[in-house]
Design an enzyme around this catalytic site. Structure first.
Site, short mmCIF file in Angstrom:
data_model
loop_
_atom_site.label_atom_id
_atom_site.label_comp_id
_atom_site.label_asym_id
_atom_site.label_seq_id
_atom_site.Cartn_x
_atom_site.Cartn_y
_atom_site.Cartn_z
CG PHE A 159 -0.24 0.43 2.50
CD1 PHE A 159 -0.07 1.78 2.80
CD2 PHE A 159 0.28 -0.50 3.39
CE1 PHE A 159 0.59 2.18 3.96
CE2 PHE A 159 0.93 -0.11 4.54
CZ PHE A 159 1.09 1.23 4.83
CE LYS A 183 -2.96 -8.50 -4.43
NZ LYS A 183 -3.33 -7.49 -3.40
CD GLU A 186 -5.62 -6.07 0.11
OE1 GLU A 186 -4.63 -5.84 -0.60
OE2 GLU A 186 -5.68 -7.04 0.91
NE ARG A 187 -4.82 -2.49 4.31
CZ ARG A 187 -5.81 -3.37 4.48
NH1 ARG A 187 -7.02 -3.11 4.05
NH2 ARG A 187 -5.60 -4.52 5.09
CB SER A 236 4.94 -7.46 5.62
OG SER A 236 3.96 -8.40 5.21
CB CYS A 291 10.42 -0.37 2.58
SG CYS A 291 11.03 0.33 1.06
CD GLU A 393 8.55 -2.98 8.17
OE1 GLU A 393 7.86 -3.98 7.98
OE2 GLU A 393 9.08 -2.34 7.24
P1 NAD Z 1 1.61 -6.67 3.00
O1 NAD Z 1 2.65 -7.71 3.06
O2 NAD Z 1 0.49 -6.71 3.98
O3 NAD Z 1 0.90 -6.68 1.55
C1 NAD Z 1 1.65 -6.66 0.36
C2 NAD Z 1 0.83 -7.34 -0.74
O4 NAD Z 1 0.61 -8.70 -0.38
C3 NAD Z 1 -0.53 -6.71 -0.97
O5 NAD Z 1 -0.80 -6.69 -2.34
C4 NAD Z 1 -1.47 -7.66 -0.24
O6 NAD Z 1 -2.77 -7.71 -0.83
C5 NAD Z 1 -0.79 -8.99 -0.38
N1 NAD Z 1 -1.05 -9.87 0.76
C6 NAD Z 1 -1.37 -9.52 2.02
N2 NAD Z 1 -1.52 -10.60 2.80
C7 NAD Z 1 -1.27 -11.66 2.02
C8 NAD Z 1 -1.23 -13.07 2.25
N3 NAD Z 1 -1.50 -13.59 3.45
N4 NAD Z 1 -0.92 -13.88 1.23
C9 NAD Z 1 -0.65 -13.37 0.02
N5 NAD Z 1 -0.66 -12.05 -0.26
C10 NAD Z 1 -0.96 -11.20 0.72
O7 NAD Z 1 2.35 -5.26 3.05
P2 NAD Z 1 1.72 -3.81 3.18
O8 NAD Z 1 1.20 -3.62 4.55
O9 NAD Z 1 0.83 -3.53 2.03
O10 NAD Z 1 3.04 -2.91 2.98
C11 NAD Z 1 3.93 -2.61 4.02
C12 NAD Z 1 5.10 -3.56 4.04
O11 NAD Z 1 5.75 -3.56 2.78
C13 NAD Z 1 6.16 -3.15 5.06
O12 NAD Z 1 6.64 -4.31 5.70
C14 NAD Z 1 7.25 -2.53 4.21
O13 NAD Z 1 8.54 -2.57 4.75
C15 NAD Z 1 7.16 -3.38 2.99
N6 NAD Z 1 7.76 -2.70 1.84
C16 NAD Z 1 8.99 -3.13 1.45
C17 NAD Z 1 9.62 -2.50 0.39
C18 NAD Z 1 10.98 -2.96 -0.06
O14 NAD Z 1 11.41 -2.50 -1.08
N7 NAD Z 1 11.65 -3.84 0.64
C19 NAD Z 1 9.00 -1.43 -0.27
C20 NAD Z 1 7.74 -1.03 0.16
C21 NAD Z 1 7.12 -1.68 1.23
#
Ligand code: NAD
Length: 510
Positions: A159, A183, A186-187, A236, A291, A393
């Site tokens: 998101f 994909k 969804e937020r 994450s 991140c 985090e």
């Molecule tokens: P998230 O892991 O909750 O979601 C990321 C994606 O995965 C979304 O599209 C979501 O719909 C999907 N998803 C969520 N739960 C899932 C599951 N159980 N199985 C499969 N897919 C699933 O992350 P978020 O809250 O949207 O974003 C924040 C996180 O992203 C933080 O941990 C941040 O550090 C990380 N991030 C990392 C980078 C990087 O470059 N390393 C960059 C941006 C964000």
């Protein structure tokens, strides 16, 4: 704070999908999209079921053969037009980002600009895809390598950068000759649908880029679909690890970027004013939801620690916090009520576990936006390695100060942490900076730069549990990730010359 859950939002506009050149809504479950500044539901997003997902996968697979053979220069021309359209529509894109994510408009513009820079890099695809040639690799033999597209590839994004992170992926995947299924989170899914329309307007053939909105169920379709050759994931760490494991075990190429806990080291000789200003932006910009955000400042020696804490304290109290649409604000709201609750929980834990809470950002109210997901900046001093606020985090505007006695101690601390995304050092000493950069176990390092996010012609990625996979996103690594090397060996013997069978293993000399 009032309850922010809406019970009946059936009248809200629906955000659907983008498949084969058109927007489709489709049936299925929906989930609410909030405006984080007022805490109200603004839209609902349709979560793709199997029929919608299959339509996207079919469209991508069908578009691949013709797109694969389209000359790279023609693919680049689409990107040139796309870049112009992104610039023309930049105000609208930033408004979409701010209305669903909450970040201030200036910050939304920064993210869009970084995305456009990747598009600019992708415009050079003819150069990037040039193969490698070895003339006379053996008698009458020439050999070369070329880089062929993989097929249908997918991107799953978080998101916190609803425009930039998808653009870390699809511009390069597409110019390399692949077709793409995105994909998004969804937020905040609306910007992806709008951008898909711009790609069509730029002349991208139908089916080359598709957006499927959804949640875990949609991700599972992607991971189990044999047509998908590669998956780029950003999110994450627990989900990244799971996706890497499942994707690779079903034979896909996967790069999965995860979470972070980025440390800034402040040496006693640092330019204090500049270091503290940089820390403010890196810790509290985008409400700490980056991140690459700095969430730990490691101060070397008590003297500099006291100074850093004192200057941060004043600045945090003067942070301008409010809706992202007001350009005078430094910091907007958090993304959701869950995030709001999580930040409060971590601040409580920090106090319970014995850290000094210097600035308390809890229960922050913005006049006229009492139901928005706002928190103030928090600052903890005397944080230690065992505390949850240090290990986890938090992903919010909470900065931890850890006091150490030497650079060695600071580096051991950083190396021991499970994440290794970004780090930086503030010092006036070149030797110290060079030693730190050379030896620290982290993927992206800044010297007097708090957010060392690589430029588009480099590549982005972390070490340790911040990245599962071998190749970084965007830049030269992306060209390798989205292509497969093919090596040719070609011989044209002299005409009418009969060659004897040879049983020794062929080498350059024979
Ligand atoms: P998230 O892991 O909750 O979601 C990321 C994606 O995965 C979304 O599209 C979501 O719909 C999907 N998803 C969520 N739960 C899932 C599951 N159980 N199985 C499969 N897919 C699933 O992350 P978020 O809250 O949207 O974003 C924040 C996180 O992203 C933080 O941990 C941040 O550090 C990380 N991030 C990392 C980078 C990087 O470059 N390393 C960059 C941006 C964000």
């Amino acid at each position: 704070m009032n309850s922010r859950k809406s019970t009946d939002n059936q009248d809200k506009p629906l955000v659907g999908h983008f498949i084969n050149g058109s927007e489709v809504v489709g049936d299925g479950r929906t989930t609410d999209i909030f405006n984080p500044a007022d805490g109200r539901v603004s839209k609902r997003v349709v979560l793709a079921g199997e029929d919608v997902y299959q339509a996207a996968a079919r469209a991508s697979a069908k578009a691949f053969p013709a797109w694969r053979t389209t000359p790279p220069q023609k693919r680049a021309q689409v990107m040139f037009r796309f870049k112009r359209l992104l610039e023309e529509h930049s105000d609208h894109i930033c408004e979409l980002i701010t209305s669903e994510h909450g970040k201030v408009l200036d910050d939304a513009r920064g993210e869009l600009t970084r995305g456009i820079e990747v598009v600019e890099y992708a415009c050079g695809v003819s150069e990037l895809l040039k193969g490698e040639f070895s003339k006379n690799a053996g008698p009458d033999i020439d050999s070369w390598s070329e880089f062929q597209p993989l097929g249908v590839v997918a991107g799953i994004t978080p998101f916190n950068f609803p425009v930039m992170v998808p653009m870390w992926m699809f511009p390069l995947a597409i110019v390399c000759g692949n077709t793409f299924i995105l994909k998004p989170s969804e937020r905040d899914p609306s910007a992806s649908i709008f951008i898909a329309g711009l790609l069509s307007e730029a002349g991208l053939p139908d089916g080359v880029f598709n957006v499927v909105n959804g949640d875990k169920e949609t991700v599972d379709f992607i991971l189990h679909d044999k047509r998908i050759q590669a998956v780029s994931f950003v999110g994450s760490t627990p989900i990244a690890e799971d996706i890497y494991r499942k994707g690779t075990s079903s034979g896909k190429r996967v790069q999965a970027l995860g979470g972070a806990k980025n440390h800034a080291v402040i040496m006693p000789d640092a330019d204090l004013e500049n270091a503290v200003n940089a820390l403010m932006g890196a810790a509290y910009g985008s409400c700490g939801e980056r991140c690459m955000a700095i969430s730990v400042a490691v101060c070397v020696g008590d003297e500099i620690s006291d100074k850093v804490v004192a200057s941060l304290k004043d600045r945090i109290k003067n942070l301008r916090i409010g809706p992202g649409t007001d350009i005078s604000n430094d910091m907007g709201p958090l993304i959701t009520q869950e995030a709001y609750t999580r930040i409060h929980r971590y601040v409580e834990k920090g106090i319970q576990q014995g850290a000094d809470l210097v600035v308390d950002g809890r229960n922050y109210q913005v006049l006229g936006y009492e139901d928005g997901f706002f928190v103030g900046g928090s600052l903890f001093d005397k944080v230690t390695q065992e505390m949850d606020i240090y290990t986890d985090e938090i992903f919010g505007p909470v900065l931890c100060i850890v006091r150490v006695d030497s650079l060695g101690e600071a580096m051991r601390l950083i190396d021991k942490h499970e994440y290794g995304n970004g780090t930086c050092i503030f010092t006036r000493d070149g030797g110290t900076a060079r030693y730190f950069a050379d030896n620290i176990q982290v993927g992206m390092v800044g010297v007097n730069v708090a957010l060392p996010v690589p430029v588009a012609s480099q590549s982005f990625g972390g070490w340790k549990r911040s990245l599962f996979g071998d190749l970084y996103v965007y830049g030269p690594d992306a060209v390798r990730f989205y292509t497969r090397r093919k090596t040719m060996t070609q011989r044209w013997p002299e005409q009418n010359k009969t060659e004897k069978a040879r049983f020794a293993f062929p080498s350059a000399g024979s």
